[in-house]
Structures are given as structure tokens and as C-alpha cells.
Design a protein around this motif. Structure first.
Motif, PDB file in Angstrom:
ATOM      1  N   UNK A 136      68.166  35.487  42.735  1.00 19.07           N
ATOM      2  CA  UNK A 136      66.716  35.618  42.918  1.00 19.07           C
ATOM      3  C   UNK A 136      66.212  34.557  43.895  1.00 19.07           C
ATOM      4  N   UNK A 137      65.276  34.977  44.705  1.00 18.58           N
ATOM      5  CA  UNK A 137      64.674  34.016  45.636  1.00 18.58           C
ATOM      6  C   UNK A 137      63.482  33.306  45.006  1.00 18.58           C
ATOM      7  N   UNK A 138      62.961  33.879  43.971  1.00 17.28           N
ATOM      8  CA  UNK A 138      61.794  33.238  43.337  1.00 17.28           C
ATOM      9  C   UNK A 138      62.238  32.513  42.062  1.00 17.28           C
ATOM     10  N   UNK A 139      61.377  31.673  41.579  1.00 20.22           N
ATOM     11  CA  UNK A 139      61.702  30.875  40.398  1.00 20.22           C
ATOM     12  C   UNK A 139      61.758  31.761  39.161  1.00 20.22           C
ATOM     13  N   UNK A 140      62.846  31.617  38.425  1.00 20.29           N
ATOM     14  CA  UNK A 140      62.952  32.378  37.176  1.00 20.29           C
ATOM     15  C   UNK A 140      62.170  31.669  36.077  1.00 20.29           C
ATOM     16  N   UNK A 174      57.252  45.897  42.828  1.00 16.44           N
ATOM     17  CA  UNK A 174      58.658  46.049  43.202  1.00 16.44           C
ATOM     18  C   UNK A 174      58.891  47.347  43.960  1.00 16.44           C
ATOM     19  N   UNK A 175      58.247  48.405  43.512  1.00 14.68           N
ATOM     20  CA  UNK A 175      58.403  49.669  44.220  1.00 14.68           C
ATOM     21  C   UNK A 175      57.860  49.568  45.644  1.00 14.68           C
ATOM     22  N   UNK A 176      56.755  48.876  45.755  1.00 10.48           N
ATOM     23  CA  UNK A 176      56.190  48.665  47.083  1.00 10.48           C
ATOM     24  C   UNK A 176      57.180  47.882  47.946  1.00 10.48           C
ATOM     25  N   UNK A 177      57.808  46.896  47.343  1.00 10.91           N
ATOM     26  CA  UNK A 177      58.776  46.072  48.049  1.00 10.91           C
ATOM     27  C   UNK A 177      59.959  46.917  48.516  1.00 10.91           C
ATOM     28  N   UNK A 178      60.413  47.771  47.632  1.00 14.29           N
ATOM     29  CA  UNK A 178      61.562  48.616  47.979  1.00 14.29           C
ATOM     30  C   UNK A 178      61.202  49.547  49.132  1.00 14.29           C
ATOM     31  N   UNK A 179      60.016  50.073  49.074  1.00 13.39           N
ATOM     32  CA  UNK A 179      59.588  50.965  50.156  1.00 13.39           C
ATOM     33  C   UNK A 179      59.414  50.209  51.475  1.00 13.39           C
ATOM     34  N   UNK A 180      58.850  49.027  51.371  1.00 12.95           N
ATOM     35  CA  UNK A 180      58.555  48.288  52.602  1.00 12.95           C
ATOM     36  C   UNK A 180      59.773  47.534  53.129  1.00 12.95           C
ATOM     37  N   UNK A 181      60.505  46.917  52.223  1.00 16.82           N
ATOM     38  CA  UNK A 181      61.561  45.996  52.626  1.00 16.82           C
ATOM     39  C   UNK A 181      62.967  46.474  52.244  1.00 16.82           C
ATOM     40  N   UNK A 182      63.012  47.573  51.516  1.00 14.19           N
ATOM     41  CA  UNK A 182      64.290  48.116  51.035  1.00 14.19           C
ATOM     42  C   UNK A 182      65.017  47.124  50.137  1.00 14.19           C
ATOM     43  N   UNK A 230      61.653  42.915  45.048  1.00 14.58           N
ATOM     44  CA  UNK A 230      60.760  41.782  45.327  1.00 14.58           C
ATOM     45  C   UNK A 230      61.423  40.442  45.039  1.00 14.58           C
ATOM     46  N   UNK A 231      62.174  40.390  43.956  1.00 15.62           N
ATOM     47  CA  UNK A 231      62.694  39.081  43.533  1.00 15.62           C
ATOM     48  C   UNK A 231      63.758  38.542  44.482  1.00 15.62           C
TER      49      UNK A 231
END
Lengths: 576, 202
Positions: free
Chosen positions: B42-46, B110-118, B121-122
Motif C-alpha cells: 500500500x502507498x497510503x498509511x494503513x 476505488x472504482x473511480x481509481x480503477x477506471x481512471x488509473x487502472x 486507490x491504495x
């Protein structure tokens, strides 16, 4: 403080709010044994329910009203009146779901109530303005509503007495339409308000802007000190209660004053269901109550009854007190009971930046704003409506570096948006006078009842053409005042011209048992005594024959004190 | 959904189709690798689970709050405990609809992230997440009717209300001013605040 009582009383006062407190004080001080009945719970002053000492981060849920209440349609009207929808004072407001009322689906009425000892005097806005002779002449002059049977001179001595006891801050401004009184020192205007007011003195000398007059003690005041009330600390947390007793409420002032006479009995948690009328004696003899905790019904007896339950509740009570002689409601031989419901209305105004003061700051949280008294009643050349309006508002510092979540942007973009504009911004909000209209009515709902089986009050009221025209002109005037006052980036607040004018938004509901000299067209006489029944008095906002433009509480209090004094005279003379 | 709206179909079938996995509705951790074929850290803090949100929801919502408040000379969302406070409050304060909305928000983002960035989000780097959230925010305020927009705007509003009422944002709060002055210089005003603000001012 609340006790149960079986004894007969000289007087029964229904309601413990701003007018009930005054009636109780006046009658008790005249030596009468008085029972005050409050439908809500008992509160002491200071109360454990006050939250005035809590900082923002200490408030339960940070002041956010629990979301599940909104999802369950609770507190609907409080929610619609967004600026008061706060958790820290929710305990002082009524939940419509618990205490329902009725209105046509397309004409809602925003009825804000407070069911606790002290009523809405705990949460009122504390603005105190005398009415002028112009206000009392209005009905007679244009023929709408019942002409007032009293004038300013009748009420002036009672304005004096009330102001002296309450402690009102303000300036003597010398404005004909806003009589002066004996005031405590005024609150300061902010630098931005001073600037705009000074510009208006030059540019619009007929439209003065003054500091508001309010019932917060700005200095030691002997009648208040005797009751343990202290000076306002400029916290602006008044609606949460005040441990200092610095703003006037019946809980902190009139009820303690009545209690110290030894003549006061209080009963709380008791809803008055109806007034008892004796057909033979042609008098009221008491009231029937329902104890809200155990639903026990009971009757209290008294030699006279004062209704001070709040305009609409007093009307409701009379409508529900039907007798053989008064089948459409007690003291309703005129057929006018429930007619002429009024409220101040708003919806229009303006806001603008006040430039040039970015290096000036304020300290403290003042409990009052500015006031532009009604100037319109004498300036109708460019108007297509009757009567007039005033403005309330103020200039505040923008809270720097404090983003809000109501607009787009995240991170630094969001913070930058919050910084736009000069430090000071001023707003004006219109307070318009409704024309008394017989068709704005309160009545009993034919089928719906509350939990005790009492028919719901049905309110069918709206602002009409005159109010809509006034509202449109009010927005233009507000823009003009701010522009002439030197503001920039002035933004008009103006609803669609035909948008519904909802009553109740100002919590100044009036009428329904209007005062007048003619028993055929009014419910009470000049002493707030019902034309039909000599020992039945109403002295809350229900008796108002017109609504003026100034906040009405001071006038309610003066009318109540005057009426109670007169009633005590009559009782002592054996005329009741 | 079109690329320019936030009108997500919340059905389970569509959600699973997007995420290309089977089974019960899934969390963010499982979602992204299935799409991208990677299983990076993960790139963000857990964050650990809260009293209402689970660990993944807490992690994403906390990250969103951090990005909404942003970096600057002001307290961060973590400093003000925004999401922790919201999590503590929500159980008894929130209604079922709001609870459901806020619970779904991480998955919607997350769905938005998948659509935009494939990618989930994490797994996005912080600058990419910030840009993605800025885009999401812009859409949420331009298309206010969708469920995703409502959820996001409610979250943002709550975060900022909590933030603005925190001690961190009220270091100059004066509980009892005692009086009001309407025309002071900055020096005079700061002096009064220092004298009366209970030592919170720095």
C-alpha cells in the motif's frame, strides 16, 4: 421549584415563557396567589441543561445534531431553519414528530416551539424595540385587520417598566418610528458597521443604521443584580442558556421575581387541554390538564385565567375549549378566533464586502447586530405595496484560514477559496410587515389528533401578493443600502418573485385572538380581556392586531404587564 | 456509468465485473491486484479498525481526509483526529443511510481509481492519489445527484466540521471574552487573545 397544588388560585397562568413570566410576576407582586402551568419539563436556573460554557470541541458530537434524527424525519422544521439546527441547544426546541401540527402540503408553516419551564424565552433573539404610534395606526390607516384600540401612549409606561426590569442595551437614537427608552450602555458597532452607518448618514439620511437594542446586560443593573443576574460576557452562546443570567429570560428573571413573593405555584409537565367555562356564571373557573408523565387528567380552579401559551397554542387551547355557548371555541362570539395569523417574513436581503479595513479586527462575540428601522411606511412613492420593513444584520470578520466543505476544491485550493475577499463582509436581512389577512387561519384539524386525543392545530397561512411585492423591493433596498454604505461586491438575496412566502421563519407568529374595540370583529379588548368572558385574558402574541416590523417580544411583555395589572385591579375591586 | 459522471451502478454484479474477482463484495486490498495483476505494498498509511469502520475503510477515509485538508501551515486532518472522531461518533450518531453511504465511499473511490488509473486507490502514489481525489471532488460538486457524489460531499462536510471544531483549529478560542471591541489593531487583538485564550494560543 415545581409543585403539585390542589388549592384554588386567584389566577391561573397557562405558559411560563416570556409573557407568562410577566403576568406571574405582576400578579404575584400584587399579592395574588398564582398558579403557572407549563406543559414542558422543569428547569432550574442555571440549569444542568445549559451548554453555554462548552468550547466547540467539548460539545457533544461537536454540536452536530444526530443524523439518525434527520433520517427519521424528526425536528423537521428546526432542520429547515438551518441556522438553529444545532445539537447544543436542541433540548430547548420541540420535535415536530413528538408534538405534531398540521398544514396544507403546499403551504407549510414553520412553527418553532420550546416546551420547558421558561419556554422560548431561553432561546429568543433578545431584540427589544418599542413599537411607535405608526405601528398602532397601521390597521386603521389602510383598513386591513382590526384597528388597534390602544396607542403608543397607552403602552409607554409599561415599556418603561419592562425595560427597567429587563435591562435593555442601546442608544437613544431619536428616530420617530423607533421610540427611545432608558437603556443600558450600547454594544459597540464593529468598524465595518461604523463605516457603513456613517456613509448612510450622508447618502441615505432617512434610513439610519443603528446598533441593535437587546436584552443582554452590558453593565450592572440593580433590578437584575437583585435576582443574581450578571453582566454579559460576550460569548454569544445565548441560545444554550446562560449561567450568568446575563440575557433576560423568564427562567432567570420574572419567575424568580414572582417566586420571591411567596405567591407562586408552578406545575410543570402538564398540558392544558381546555379552559373550564361555567355557562351559568358566564365565567371561566379553571383549566383541565393532562399530566404528560402519567396521562392523569386533573382540573385546577382559579378566579381568573391568563393564556400565555404562545400565540398559536393559546388559540389552539381556546378552539379546543368548545362549550354549548361557544361551539366554535371559547370566547369566539366574533368568529374571529384563529383568524389573522401573522409573522414577520424575510427571504430577501443582500451582502457585500466592506473594503479598506483589512488591518482592523474585532474581539469578543457580540450578542446583537445592527438594525435599520422601518422607513418604508412613509416612503411608498416607489413602492407597489402597503406597509413596510426594516433590516437586521451585521458586519463580521471573515474567519481567515477556515475552509468549509460546501464547495469544491481540496488541499491548498480549498484554503485559497476561503481567503477570497476583504476581511469584513456585511449582510442585511429584511423583516417585513404582513398585512393582517382574515384568511390566514388556525383551526382544529377535523380528524387528526395528538397522543392525548386533542385535535391537531391546522395552520393554513401564507404571504400573499403584498408580501411578495414587498420582498422584491426589500432586496433592491438592501442592495442600495449596502452600495450607498460603501460596500463592494454586493450580492442580492432575492427569491423568485412568486416563490411561496412561508410563515414562521422569524418565530414571530402573532394574531389569532386579535385585540380590538369592536366585539364583533375582535377577541380581546384593549386590556387583553376577552370581550365575551370577563375573567379570561390572553396576553401573548395572539392578541396582536398587526405585526409591525420590529421584534415583538418587548411589546408582548408590556401588554402582559399592563393586562395583569389591570386584571389585579378588577379582581380587587370585585369586578371579575 | 460514463467517464464524466459519478452515477455508479451499485449492484454487486457490476462491482465484481469491474474488479474481476468472484465472491462476496470485496475490499480495496483484494480489488486492485485482480485488476492490475500486481500485489505491491500500500502507498497510503494503513490504519487499524475503528469502532465503526474496518481497517481498510479507516485507511482510505483517513487518507482522503488528509488530502482534503492538505499540507500547509495548518493542522493536518490527523492532527485534528478527524476520521478517528467521525468513526467514534458514527455508531450512535449516524443514521443507517449515512452509515451505508460512508461505508461505501472507499469502494466508490476505488472504482473511480480503477477506471481512471487502472489501479486500486491504495496502491497509488501520493501525488496521484491527490490528483485523483481532486478530480473526484470536482465531479462530486458538478454532478450532485448521484449517490457517489452525495456520499463524498457528506464525508467532506463532516470532516471539515470536525476539523473546524477541533482544539487544533481553535487555538485562539476565547471561552469568556468578557466584552466586545469592534475596532482593534492586529496587535491589540492578538494581545487580548493571548491574555484570555486559556493558553491554547501558540
Amino acid at each position: 421549584m415545581s409543585t403539585q397544588a390542589d388549592a384554588d388560585f386567584d389566577a391561573i397562568v397557562v405558559g411560563s415563557g416570556i409573557t407568562g413570566g410577566w403576568v406571574a410576576k405582576e400578579l404575584c407582586e400584587r399579592g395574588l396567589k398564582v398558579l403557572v402551568i407549563e406543559r414542558g419539563r422543569h428547569l432550574d436556573h442555571p440549569s444542568e441543561e445549559y451548554t453555554d460554557g462548552e468550547a466547540p470541541w467539548e460539545l457533544e458530537y461537536r454540536g452536530l445534531v444526530p443524523d439518525y434524527l434527520a433520517e427519521n424525519n424528526r425536528y423537521e422544521m428546526m432542520r429547515r431553519k438551518r441556522h438553529i439546527y444545532r445539537n447544543e441547544h436542541r433540548q430547548f426546541f420541540v420535535d415536530d414528530a413528538e408534538h405534531p401540527y398540521s398544514y396544507p402540503e403546499d403551504r407549510p408553516f414553520m412553527w418553532t416551539r420550546g416546551y420547558q419551564l421558561g419556554g422560548r424565552s431561553l432561546t429568543w433573539a433578545r431584540q427589544c424595540y418599542r413599537w411607535s404610534q405608526q405601528d398602532f395606526d397601521a390597521n386603521r390607516k389602510d383598513g386591513h385587520g382590526s384597528p388597534w384600540p390602544i396607542g403608543y401612549d397607552d403602552l409607554a409606561p409599561w415599556y418603561d417598566k419592562v425595560e427597567n426590569f429587563v435591562g435593555i442595551s442601546g442608544n437613544s437614537d431619536g428616530i420617530d418610528t423607533l421610540p427611545d427608552g432608558d437603556f443600558l450602555k450600547p454594544w459597540e458597532m464593529s468598524c465595518a458597521e461604523e463605516l457603513v452607518a456613517a456613509n448612510l448618514r450622508m447618502e441615505r439620511p432617512d434610513r439610519p443604521m443603528i446598533i441593535g437594542r437587546c436584552a443582554n446586560l452590558t453593565e450592572e443593573h440593580e433590578p437584575a443584580r437583585e435576582l443574581g443576574r450578571g453582566v454579559c460576557q460576550a460569548r454569544s452562546t445565548c441560545s444554550r442558556g446562560c449561567v450568568y443570567g446575563a440575557y433576560f429570560s423568564s427562567l432567570s428573571a420574572t419567575l424568580p421575581a414572582a417566586r420571591r413573593t411567596g405567591n407562586l405555584t408552578l406545575v410543570t409537565d402538564a398540558t392544558v387541554e381546555s379552559v373550564v367555562y361555567d355557562d351559568t356564571l358566564r365565567k371561566v373557573t379553571g383549566v383541565r390538564v393532562i399530566h404528560t408523565r402519567d396521562r392523569e387528567r386533573r382540573t385546577f380552579s382559579g378566579r381568573m385565567v391568563f393564556l400565555n401559551a404562545g400565540s398559536l397554542n393559546s388559540v389552539h387551547l381556546l378552539l379546543n375549549s368548545r362549550t354549548r355557548q361557544y361551539p366554535s371555541g371559547l370566547a369566539n362570539s366574533s368568529g374571529m378566533l384563529g383568524s389573522y395569523i401573522m409573522d414577520h417574513f424575510g427571504g430577501s436581503g443582500a451582502s457585500g464586502d466592506v473594503p479598506g479595513l483589512d488591518d482592523r479586527y474585532a474581539f469578543g462575540r457580540r450578542p446583537v447586530g445592527i438594525y435599520v428601522p422601518n422607513y418604508r411606511q412613509e416612503q411608498l412613492d416607489d413602492a407597489d405595496f402597503l406597509r413596510g420593513y426594516g433590516f437586521q444584520g451585521g458586519a463580521q470578520q471573515r474567519k481567515s484560514e477556515r475552509p468549509n466543505g460546501n464547495g469544491p476544491g481540496i488541499g491548498s485550493d480549498m484554503w485559497e477559496r476561503g481567503k477570497n475577499g476583504p476581511r469584513w463582509r456585511m449582510s442585511l436581512f429584511m423583516y417585513g410587515e404582513m398585512l393582517p389577512n382574515q384568511d390566514n387561519r388556525a383551526s382544529l384539524h377535523p380528524t387528526k389528533t395528538d397522543r392525548y386525543g386533542t385535535p391537531l392545530l391546522h395552520l393554513d397561512c401564507e404571504g400573499r401578493d403584498n408580501e411578495k411585492k414587498m420582498r422584491a423591493q426589500g432586496a433592491k433596498d438592501a442592495v442600495d443600502l449596502l452600495t450607498a454604505g460603501g460596500c463592494t461586491n454586493v450580492r442580492e438575496i432575492a427569491p423568485e418573485p412568486n416563490a411561496f412566502v412561508m410563515l414562521g421563519e422569524r418565530t414571530h407568529e402573532m394574531g389569532g385572538a386579535c385585540m380590538g374595540a369592536d366585539p364583533r370583529s375582535s377577541v380581546v379588548n384593549s386590556w387583553c380581556q376577552t370581550h365575551d368572558i370577563a375573567n379570561l385574558f390572553i396576553s401573548d402574541g395572539a392578541v396582536m392586531a398587526s405585526c409591525g416590523t420590529a421584534n415583538p417580544s418587548l411589546t408582548y411583555m408590556a401588554l402582559s404587564g399592563r393586562a395583569a395589572h389591570h386584571a389585579a385591579d378588577l379582581l380587587q375591586e370585585g369586578k371579575l | 456509468m460514463t467517464e464524466q459522471t459519478m452515477q455508479y451502478d451499485p449492484t454487486r454484479r457490476n462491482f465484481l465485473r469491474i474488479c474481476c474477482v468472484s465472491g462476496v463484495p470485496i475490499g480495496l486490498a483484494a480489488c486492485a491486484p485482480a485488476v492490475t495483476g500486481e500485489a505491491g505494498a500500500w502507498a497510503l498509511t494503513k490504519r487499524s479498525s475503528g469502532s465503526f469502520f474496518d481497517a481498510e475503510q479507516m485507511s482510505v477515509l483517513s487518507d482522503m481526509a488528509e488530502l482534503i485538508i492538505g499540507d500547509g501551515p495548518w493542522p493536518s486532518a490527523s492532527d485534528a483526529d478527524c476520521v478517528t472522531f467521525l468513526d467514534d461518533m458514527l455508531g450512535e450518531w449516524g443514521g443507517p443511510i449515512l452509515k451505508a453511504r460512508l461505508s461505501r465511499l472507499p469502494a466508490q473511490l476505488n472504482r473511480f481509481s480503477i477506471r481512471q488509473q487502472l489501479r486500486s486507490y491504495v496502491y497509488l502514489d501520493q501525488p496521484v492519489r491527490a490528483q485523483l481525489l481532486a478530480d473526484y471532488d470536482e465531479l462530486a460538486f458538478s454532478d450532485r445527484n448521484s449517490e457517489a457524489s452525495v456520499s463524498y460531499r457528506e464525508f467532506k462536510s463532516l470532516v471539515l466540521k470536525i476539523y473546524n471544531t477541533s482544539t487544533e483549529m481553535n487555538s485562539d478560542y476565547v471561552r469568556v471574552p468578557g466584552t466586545y471591541f469592534g475596532d482593534l489593531s492586529e496587535t491589540q487583538q492578538l494581545g487580548l487573545v493571548r491574555d484570555k485564550s486559556e493558553g491554547l494560543a501558540t
